[in-house]
Design a protein around this motif. Structure first.
Motif, PDB file in Angstrom:
ATOM      1  N   PRO A 143       0.826  -1.210   0.000  1.00 38.56           N
ATOM      2  CA  PRO A 143       0.000   0.000   0.000  1.00 38.56           C
ATOM      3  C   PRO A 143       0.862   1.263   0.000  1.00 38.56           C
ATOM      4  O   PRO A 143       1.937   1.295   0.591  1.00 38.56           O
ATOM      5  CB  PRO A 143      -0.788  -0.098   1.299  1.00 38.56           C
ATOM      6  N   PHE A 144       0.402   2.289  -0.657  1.00 37.15           N
ATOM      7  CA  PHE A 144       1.005   3.610  -0.736  1.00 37.15           C
ATOM      8  C   PHE A 144       2.233   3.655  -1.639  1.00 37.15           C
ATOM      9  O   PHE A 144       2.088   3.726  -2.830  1.00 37.15           O
ATOM     10  CB  PHE A 144       1.299   4.176   0.656  1.00 37.15           C
ATOM     11  N   GLN A 167       8.549   0.315  -8.861  1.00 40.25           N
ATOM     12  CA  GLN A 167       7.183  -0.040  -9.217  1.00 40.25           C
ATOM     13  C   GLN A 167       7.154  -0.641 -10.614  1.00 40.25           C
ATOM     14  O   GLN A 167       7.695  -0.079 -11.559  1.00 40.25           O
ATOM     15  CB  GLN A 167       6.282   1.189  -9.162  1.00 40.25           C
ATOM     16  N   THR A 204       0.449  -1.959 -11.004  1.00 40.59           N
ATOM     17  CA  THR A 204      -0.483  -1.740  -9.908  1.00 40.59           C
ATOM     18  C   THR A 204      -1.183  -3.051  -9.577  1.00 40.59           C
ATOM     19  O   THR A 204      -1.253  -3.962 -10.400  1.00 40.59           O
ATOM     20  CB  THR A 204      -1.534  -0.676 -10.275  1.00 40.59           C
ATOM     21  N   PRO A 241      -5.085   2.321  -8.878  1.00 44.59           N
ATOM     22  CA  PRO A 241      -3.920   3.197  -9.032  1.00 44.59           C
ATOM     23  C   PRO A 241      -3.200   3.506  -7.720  1.00 44.59           C
ATOM     24  O   PRO A 241      -2.072   3.957  -7.724  1.00 44.59           O
ATOM     25  CB  PRO A 241      -4.513   4.461  -9.644  1.00 44.59           C
ATOM     26  N   ARG A 242      -3.821   3.229  -6.591  1.00 41.15           N
ATOM     27  CA  ARG A 242      -3.215   3.585  -5.300  1.00 41.15           C
ATOM     28  C   ARG A 242      -2.350   2.486  -4.695  1.00 41.15           C
ATOM     29  O   ARG A 242      -1.632   2.721  -3.745  1.00 41.15           O
ATOM     30  CB  ARG A 242      -4.302   3.954  -4.305  1.00 41.15           C
ATOM     31  N   VAL A 243      -2.410   1.261  -5.200  1.00 40.58           N
ATOM     32  CA  VAL A 243      -1.646   0.138  -4.639  1.00 40.58           C
ATOM     33  C   VAL A 243      -0.633  -0.327  -5.691  1.00 40.58           C
ATOM     34  O   VAL A 243      -0.986  -1.012  -6.643  1.00 40.58           O
ATOM     35  CB  VAL A 243      -2.565  -1.025  -4.233  1.00 40.58           C
TER      36      VAL A 243
END
Length: 63
Positions: free
Chosen positions: A40-41, A49, A52, A56-58
């Motif tokens: 998360p975050f 990265q 995902t 889009p947040r994880v």
């Protein structure tokens, strides 16, 4: 001439192996298949990265 064939084969292997890592990961299962972890975050230090997991947040992160 044989050296050219060897260099061409090595070049082909390098380019074909790298092509699998350029596709974006979009769900947790494909994240694990690409040796990644859903965090998360933000990705931790030393990780990058690669896609995902749930939205889009994880992000999916890999060393």
């Amino acid at each position: 001439m044989r050296l050219h064939h060897l260099l061409l084969a090595v070049l082909f292997l390098v380019l074909s192996a790298g092509s699998g890592f350029t596709q974006r990961v979009r769900n947790p299962q494909s994240c694990r298949w690409n040796m990644g972890v859903c965090i998360p975050f933000l990705c931790r230090v030393g990780m990058r990265q690669i896609g995902t997991c749930f939205g889009p947040r994880v992000p999916c992160c890999r060393r």
